[in-house]
Design a protein around this motif. Sequence first.
Motif, PDB file in Angstrom:
ATOM      1  N   ILE A 140       0.863  -1.180   0.000  1.00 55.74           N
ATOM      2  CA  ILE A 140       0.000   0.000   0.000  1.00 55.74           C
ATOM      3  C   ILE A 140       0.903   1.235   0.000  1.00 55.74           C
ATOM      4  N   VAL A 141       0.378   2.357  -0.465  1.00 52.16           N
ATOM      5  CA  VAL A 141       1.235   3.532  -0.657  1.00 52.16           C
ATOM      6  C   VAL A 141       0.748   4.688   0.218  1.00 52.16           C
ATOM      7  N   ILE A 142       1.685   5.318   0.944  1.00 48.36           N
ATOM      8  CA  ILE A 142       1.358   6.434   1.841  1.00 48.36           C
ATOM      9  C   ILE A 142       2.034   7.686   1.288  1.00 48.36           C
ATOM     10  N   LYS A 143       1.261   8.763   1.123  1.00 48.54           N
ATOM     11  CA  LYS A 143       1.814   9.988   0.528  1.00 48.54           C
ATOM     12  C   LYS A 143       1.508  11.210   1.388  1.00 48.54           C
ATOM     13  N   ALA A 144       2.538  11.981   1.683  1.00 50.94           N
ATOM     14  CA  ALA A 144       2.327  13.280   2.329  1.00 50.94           C
ATOM     15  C   ALA A 144       1.571  14.161   1.341  1.00 50.94           C
ATOM     16  N   VAL A 184      -3.685   7.738   1.508  1.00 44.86           N
ATOM     17  CA  VAL A 184      -3.352   6.312   1.524  1.00 44.86           C
ATOM     18  C   VAL A 184      -3.940   5.717   0.247  1.00 44.86           C
ATOM     19  N   GLU A 185      -3.068   5.073  -0.528  1.00 47.57           N
ATOM     20  CA  GLU A 185      -3.439   4.763  -1.901  1.00 47.57           C
ATOM     21  C   GLU A 185      -3.154   3.311  -2.250  1.00 47.57           C
ATOM     22  N   GLU A 186      -3.990   2.771  -3.080  1.00 50.81           N
ATOM     23  CA  GLU A 186      -3.835   1.422  -3.627  1.00 50.81           C
ATOM     24  C   GLU A 186      -2.483   1.310  -4.339  1.00 50.81           C
ATOM     25  N   PHE A 187      -1.782   0.197  -4.158  1.00 45.54           N
ATOM     26  CA  PHE A 187      -0.522  -0.047  -4.863  1.00 45.54           C
ATOM     27  C   PHE A 187      -0.845  -0.493  -6.285  1.00 45.54           C
ATOM     28  N   LYS A 191       4.720  -0.864 -15.527  1.00 52.14           N
ATOM     29  CA  LYS A 191       5.838   0.000 -15.906  1.00 52.14           C
ATOM     30  C   LYS A 191       5.404   1.455 -15.874  1.00 52.14           C
ATOM     31  N   GLU A 192       6.323   2.317 -15.458  1.00 49.96           N
ATOM     32  CA  GLU A 192       5.992   3.749 -15.353  1.00 49.96           C
ATOM     33  C   GLU A 192       6.515   4.516 -16.553  1.00 49.96           C
ATOM     34  N   PHE A 193       5.828   5.570 -16.897  1.00 44.92           N
ATOM     35  CA  PHE A 193       6.376   6.526 -17.859  1.00 44.92           C
ATOM     36  C   PHE A 193       5.845   7.919 -17.563  1.00 44.92           C
TER      37      PHE A 193
HETATM   38  P1  AMP Z   1       5.690  10.237  -6.700  1.00 41.05           P
HETATM   39  O1  AMP Z   1       6.623  11.124  -5.908  1.00 41.05           O
HETATM   40  O2  AMP Z   1       4.261  10.471  -6.431  1.00 41.05           O
HETATM   41  O3  AMP Z   1       6.067  10.214  -8.164  1.00 41.05           O
HETATM   42  O4  AMP Z   1       6.000   8.753  -6.228  1.00 41.05           O
HETATM   43  C1  AMP Z   1       7.294   8.251  -6.227  1.00 41.05           C
HETATM   44  C2  AMP Z   1       7.309   6.850  -6.752  1.00 41.05           C
HETATM   45  O5  AMP Z   1       6.525   6.011  -5.899  1.00 41.05           O
HETATM   46  C3  AMP Z   1       6.679   6.687  -8.122  1.00 41.05           C
HETATM   47  O6  AMP Z   1       7.556   6.966  -9.172  1.00 41.05           O
HETATM   48  C4  AMP Z   1       6.280   5.227  -8.099  1.00 41.05           C
HETATM   49  O7  AMP Z   1       7.383   4.404  -8.411  1.00 41.05           O
HETATM   50  C5  AMP Z   1       5.897   5.003  -6.672  1.00 41.05           C
HETATM   51  N1  AMP Z   1       4.440   5.092  -6.501  1.00 41.05           N
HETATM   52  C6  AMP Z   1       3.698   6.173  -6.210  1.00 41.05           C
HETATM   53  N2  AMP Z   1       2.388   5.875  -6.143  1.00 41.05           N
HETATM   54  C7  AMP Z   1       2.282   4.555  -6.399  1.00 41.05           C
HETATM   55  C8  AMP Z   1       1.191   3.628  -6.475  1.00 41.05           C
HETATM   56  N3  AMP Z   1      -0.077   3.990  -6.236  1.00 41.05           N
HETATM   57  N4  AMP Z   1       1.478   2.349  -6.772  1.00 41.05           N
HETATM   58  C9  AMP Z   1       2.749   1.939  -6.988  1.00 41.05           C
HETATM   59  N5  AMP Z   1       3.814   2.754  -6.928  1.00 41.05           N
HETATM   60  C10 AMP Z   1       3.604   4.041  -6.629  1.00 41.05           C
END
Ligand code: AMP
Length: 415
Positions: A140-144, A184-187, A191-193
């Motif tokens: 799971i993903v936690i973001k400020a 709090v976000e779903e994982f 691949k990212e771009f």
């Molecule tokens: P950000 O600063 O929001 O770009 O997040 C940093 C890195 O965390 C991203 O480049 C992703 O690799 C990872 N990340 C952020 N959100 C997710 C998510 N919901 N699921 C999976 N990886 C995430």
Amino acid sequence: MNVLVVGRGGREHSIVMKLADSKQVNNIYVAPGNGGIGKHATCVPIDEMDLDGLVAFAEKEAIDLTIVGPENPLNAGIADRFQQKGLAVFAPTKAAALLEGSKSFAKAFMNKHEIPTADHKTFTNADDAKHYIEEKGAPIVIKADGLAAGKGVVVAETKAQALAAVDDMLVSKAFADAGAKVVVEEFLDGKEFSLMAFVHKNNVYPMVTARDHKRAFDNDQGPNTGGMGAFAPVEDVSDADLTFAVNEILQKTADGLVEDGRSFTGILYAGLIMTTKGPKVIEFNTRFGDPETQVVLPLLENDLVQVLMDVMDGKDPQLKWEKNACVGVVVASKGYPAAYQKGMLLPEMATTKSCFTIHAGTKLVGEKLVSDGGRVLLVGAKNVSLQAAAESAYAGLEVLSHTEDFFYRKDIGKQ
Ligand code: AMP
Ligand code: GLY
């Protein structure tokens, strides 16, 4: 024209190098710039957060156009301040820059306008956030919520890591006010771009795709950084996924912002992940990405100033992109992203037709160029394929192959 660029990193050096190619530009100023930008522009010692100082400089020097690199002045309202004085600025207002400045705002905006992104919930209370994590499980993903210089995201592989991240942000206030709310976000797996576009109101002109390498060491090992290198374009994004990203993500975002009275002018950056259900948004930035810009702008065939003026005039800038690939490798100070030493002497870097050097954390001491930050340089190259571009860039890095003071990843551009 007199053009002012606000910022001091590799992104700003790259913007300046592109402006230097323009026949319409007489004077390029950068505030505050760095040790290498001075070759192509005049550095003026005004901090990027000194909005009064920047406005006064633009008025005094009759600046015709200002381009803003970093997010902090955007969120402090630099564009509004310039507009109030009738100064042309290619940057979003404070209201539009909130798309990057607040992750909870961005998530609510995406839900309202049905823009695909990870499921989420926003919390100010640690116990509530922890209950939600217990219910959802890991990963799971936690973001400020606020701006945290790219350090405010924790991708938690275990529940314990997620709960600790909540305590860090909401209880220990590791990010001060920027962490007073958490998302709090779903994982999401895939691949990212990165996809950037020139945007004005409802008009969206996408650039080529790029991929950033965020981890410090080869094979995506080690801690997250500001970005250790990038390449463009990203060949594993299908045409269908790209069309979807442009129409269902960037265009809908621009339209939604106009609808909500937050009309956007500037660079809209979508950080995307290719899930089995198509591309979804990980984050929005309201500015050029760093280091993506350093590999995207070299592929732009148009005059950048003309593009920005056309976009602001509501005209299609008719973007043209070289068919080549571009790879950029970041040279970082030993120890980065943790503690590192500044003031280390830099060697003369190669500049050939196929290889270029961009400065980020450098400064001039007398005639000598020394390091002044974590990410110091970016050595980039264009060539007919990703592999050939990577080979050219790494050839340009030979001179640093035995250094003790700096390091760089050896696998940039190898997907
Ligand atoms: P950000 O600063 O929001 O770009 O997040 C940093 C890195 O965390 C991203 O480049 C992703 O690799 C990872 N990340 C952020 N959100 C997710 C998510 N919901 N699921 C999976 N990886 C995430
Ligand atoms: N490369 C990601 C950013 O500029 O934030």
